[in-house]
Design an enzyme around this catalytic site. Structure first.
Site, PDB file in Angstrom:
ATOM      1  N   GLU A   1     -24.515 -24.808  71.390  1.00 31.38           N
ATOM      2  CA  GLU A   1     -25.845 -24.405  71.864  1.00 31.38           C
ATOM      3  C   GLU A   1     -26.016 -24.735  73.349  1.00 31.38           C
ATOM      4  OE1 GLU A   1     -27.838 -22.586  70.304  1.00 31.38           O
ATOM      5  OE2 GLU A   1     -27.569 -22.880  68.164  1.00 31.38           O
TER       6      GLU A   1
ATOM      7  N   ARG B   1     -26.391 -21.785  76.156  1.00 32.44           N
ATOM      8  CA  ARG B   1     -27.720 -21.707  76.780  1.00 32.44           C
ATOM      9  C   ARG B   1     -27.739 -22.343  78.169  1.00 32.44           C
ATOM     10  NH1 ARG B   1     -32.129 -21.599  71.945  1.00 32.44           N
ATOM     11  NH2 ARG B   1     -30.680 -21.346  70.239  1.00 32.44           N
TER      12      ARG B   1
ATOM     13  N   ASP C   1     -20.343 -15.103  63.263  1.00 32.50           N
ATOM     14  CA  ASP C   1     -20.614 -13.954  64.144  1.00 32.50           C
ATOM     15  C   ASP C   1     -19.865 -13.904  65.468  1.00 32.50           C
ATOM     16  OD1 ASP C   1     -22.099 -16.165  64.966  1.00 32.50           O
ATOM     17  OD2 ASP C   1     -24.048 -15.156  65.002  1.00 32.50           O
TER      18      ASP C   1
ATOM     19  N   GLU D   1     -30.530  -9.648  68.537  1.00 31.97           N
ATOM     20  CA  GLU D   1     -29.255  -8.936  68.309  1.00 31.97           C
ATOM     21  C   GLU D   1     -29.373  -7.416  68.263  1.00 31.97           C
ATOM     22  OE1 GLU D   1     -30.227 -11.631  66.619  1.00 31.97           O
ATOM     23  OE2 GLU D   1     -28.837 -13.083  67.485  1.00 31.97           O
TER      24      GLU D   1
HETATM   25  C1  DMJ Z   1     -28.774 -17.119  70.270  1.00 35.85           C
HETATM   26  O1  DMJ Z   1     -28.819 -18.451  70.588  1.00 35.85           O
HETATM   27  C2  DMJ Z   1     -27.402 -16.552  70.473  1.00 35.85           C
HETATM   28  O2  DMJ Z   1     -27.480 -15.173  70.506  1.00 35.85           O
HETATM   29  C3  DMJ Z   1     -26.446 -16.980  69.410  1.00 35.85           C
HETATM   30  O3  DMJ Z   1     -25.174 -16.418  69.577  1.00 35.85           O
HETATM   31  C4  DMJ Z   1     -26.987 -16.595  68.069  1.00 35.85           C
HETATM   32  N1  DMJ Z   1     -28.321 -17.063  67.862  1.00 35.85           N
HETATM   33  C5  DMJ Z   1     -29.305 -16.909  68.903  1.00 35.85           C
HETATM   34  C6  DMJ Z   1     -30.108 -15.644  68.832  1.00 35.85           C
HETATM   35  O4  DMJ Z   1     -30.388 -15.169  67.624  1.00 35.85           O
END
Ligand code: DMJ
Length: 641
Positions: free
Chosen positions: A272, A276, A404, A541
């Site tokens: 995270e 971010r 994912d 997404e």
């Molecule tokens: C975001 O922090 C990023 O896109 C991550 O890869 C997946 N989750 C959230 C958004 O849904």
């Protein structure tokens, strides 16, 4: 004896030695017969000759060494530039080409002279305090290059240095890849202006009620803390830059410079914080050219490195940025597979931006380790152990949570590094998409919606799809643009339609976190949502995928689809202090507002809306930029040879 045209003489053992000995004896006799003064003169002459030879030799060596130095500084590196993609199509909706096993783009080779890595050209760093406030460690003697382990130790021990010298000294030598300050023109139409207004509304609420904290709680008008890193500010920087919000960008920049600290003893999640914060800082650096962001990114990169000190080279999930220690999650011995494989774009970019290789090295090792593991048709279980370096037995296989972005980063890393033929990244990606097509893709019985299910225990099919999986159409069309087969494009188009349906089928026109699909005609509906899964967290997404479709095809239908969804957010998620997550998308009268505005609303959802509505579909050129998993654009690097 004749031997292939040569005559070989075999001497009896000892014969050669006897002849040698005879020669030595007669020389000694002749020397002894000379008068003493003549012998002294000869000795003096020989000594003088030897001294002269020695002096000349060391001079030559010095000269050779300095020429070598000049050579290294004028290093010439061959780059490969990809040829344009052969698959041009005006709009995938109208005319999907027949499935062919298209190969990778061909490449041509050209040579480009690089500036010397230690160029002394000073860069304008504009009186940036962070660069001047760091302690000046004693510069290391340039002896043997450090081993990877030593580099890791060095960076962790001295997080305010780069390669053993202060940021200030090191960054003076960096030549940025991009011209300082990329130019964006701001909103050019009503839809873009509406998105900018939504951004400003979100920023104003965050500023008023949660400034400096991670997230805003827009209903209770309070702040929400996760890692204590001002996530919303750092995540928003590049969006503000792209939208041309100069004042807001400056507010964010000043907060980063003066108040963003990484030395608090607190556990944070490696993934995270990488996507971010590290991604946000690097993107802000590349777009604005401001090296303050790069210095902050480097400090953070150093403090994240303890995660890689595991026995297997698969990183631990949690890092204490102040303690400089790392460990597995408290609730499990395993890291999430998508988490350990979704840090590479950022760590590589940090290495290439700073000329310090350790970040890219440790992150790339994860690629290699995961590549070597056995997979199910290229698909990976969602848990991996940092101590043993193996996947958890019988773990679920999913393109939603915890799986994912493994697939996303295979493609994007390959693009970031110049699209090398036969690279394991792209080979693994192609195999994985084949696995998706053969193991996970299904159609609903009546309306034939295409969806991607999961394999529970690694084998039992479950017709469940997270909203997170709706990133996949965007990644697939990006891959197709870069030479992947048409089967990828067809899946992308069909899945995009299904994702759109998961929005418009609900009365709010917003999608639920998780949707289920009918396996047989006995099920009432082809797509349905269970009560516990009916929440919406303002996730990006699907809008992200619409953006890729618009940007790569120019088809404005995707803008109209996005506009409908933007309006749904305006209607149901907008509150006085910002935009909020909600508990129920199935009832317009009872959306059960949840009171959280996640930072990805401003880094991703609003950014992708803004770019989707742009009149210039290449406002960010996807040939030159690659978005990280949190929507932060990073530069594509030319191929290294
Ligand atoms: C975001 O922090 C990023 O896109 C991550 O890869 C997946 N989750 C959230 C958004 O849904």
């Amino acid at each position: 004896m004749k031997d292939g045209g040569h005559i070989t003489l075999t001497l009896p053992p000892g014969a050669a030695a006897t002849a040698d000995e005879r020669g030595r004896k007669s020389l000694r006799r002749a020397w002894n017969q000379l008068p003493r003064c003549q012998r002294n003169l000869i000795i003096l002459g020989i000594t003088g000759f030897c001294v002269t030879v020695l002096l000349c030799l060391s001079g030559d060596q010095l000269l050779a060494a300095s020429l070598k130095d000049v050579d290294t500084k004028a290093e010439v590196v061959a780059y490969q530039m990809p040829l344009p993609n052969p698959h041009h199509h005006p709009g995938v909706d109208k005319d999907v080409p027949k499935d062919t096993a298209a190969g990778l783009p061909q490449a041509v080779t050209m040579s480009v002279a690089l500036p010397p890595p230690d160029s002394n050209k000073e860069q304008d760093i504009g009186g940036i305090d962070i660069l001047n406030n760091v302690e000046e460690p004693v510069a290391q003697e340039q002896a043997e290059p450090l081993s990877e382990g030593e580099q890791l130790e060095q960076a962790i021990k001295n997080p305010l240095t780069l390669g053993g010298v202060s940021f200030k000294e090191h960054l003076k030598k960096i030549k940025p890849l991009l011209a300082k300050g990329q130019h964006f023109h701001g909103a050019t139409n009503e839809r873009q202006s509406a998105v900018v207004a939504a951004f400003k509304h979100s920023w104003a609420g965050y500023k008023k009620y949660a400034w400096g904290h991670d997230n805003l709680k827009p209903i209770s008008q309070y702040s929400h803390e996760w890692f204590g890193l001002g996530l919303t500010i750092v995540d928003s920087l590049d969006t503000m830059y792209i939208m041309g919000l100069d004042d807001e960008f400056k507010e964010g920049r000043d907060w980063v410079e003066q108040s963003l600290r990484f030395d608090t003893k607190r556990d944070v999640n490696l993934f995270e914080v990488t996507i971010r914060v590290l991604g946000g800082l690097l993107s802000a650096y590349h777009l604005s050219g401001d090296t303050m962001f790069l210095a902050k990114a480097a400090e953070l990169g150093n403090r994240l490195l303890p995660a890689f000190q595991s026995p297997s080279n698969i990183p631990y999930s949690d890092v204490n940025l102040g303690d400089l220690s790392a460990h597995s999650p408290k609730w499990s011995p395993d890291s999430s597979t998508s988490e350990v494989t979704t840090i590479q774009l950022e760590f590589r970019d940090l290495s290439r931006s700073t000329n310090i290789s350790i970040y890219e090295q440790v992150a790339h090792k994860v690629n290699e380790k995961v590549h070597d593991l056995e997979k199910n048709h290229g698909l990976v279980p969602i848990f991996i152990n940092a101590n043993t370096g193996t996947f958890r037995n019988y773990a679920t296989i999913s393109l939603g949570a915890r799986g994912d972005s493994y697939y996303e980063y295979l493609l994007k890393q390959w693009i970031q590094t110049g699209r090398r033929d036969n690279d394991n990244l792209i080979l693994d990606y192609m195999q994985a998409v084949d696995g998706v097509l053969t193991q996970l893709m299904r159609r609903t019985p009546r309306e034939h919606w295409v969806y991607i299910g999961e394999l529970i225990n690694g084998k039992d099919f479950k017709p469940k799809m997270d909203h997170l999986t709706c990133y996949l159409p965007g990644t697939l069309i990006l891959g197709h643009q870069n030479g992947m087969p048409d089967s990828h494009l067809i899946l992308a188009r069909d899945l995009l339609d299904t994702c759109y349906q998961t929005y418009v089928m609900n009365p709010t026109h917003l999608a639920a976190e998780i949707s289920y699909f009918a396996l047989t005609e006995k099920d009432d509906q082809d797509i349905y949502v269970k009560p516990n899964d009916a929440h919406n967290l303002l996730r990006p997404e699907f809008v992200e995928s619409l953006y890729y479709f618009y940007s790569l095809t120019g088809n404005r239908t995707y803008q109209d689809m996005g506009w409908k969804i933007f309006q749904a957010f305006e209607t149901h998620a907008k509150v006085n202090a910002g935009y909020t997550s909600m508990g129920n998308v199935k009832n317009t009268q009872s959306t059960r507002l949840r009171d959280l505005m996640e930072s990805f609303w401003m880094s991703e959802t609003l950014k992708y809306f803004y770019l989707l509505f742009s009149d210039d579909r290449k406002e960010i050129d996807l040939e030159q930029w690659v978005f990280n998993s949190e929507g932060h654009p990073l530069p594509v690097y030319p191929l290294k040879t």
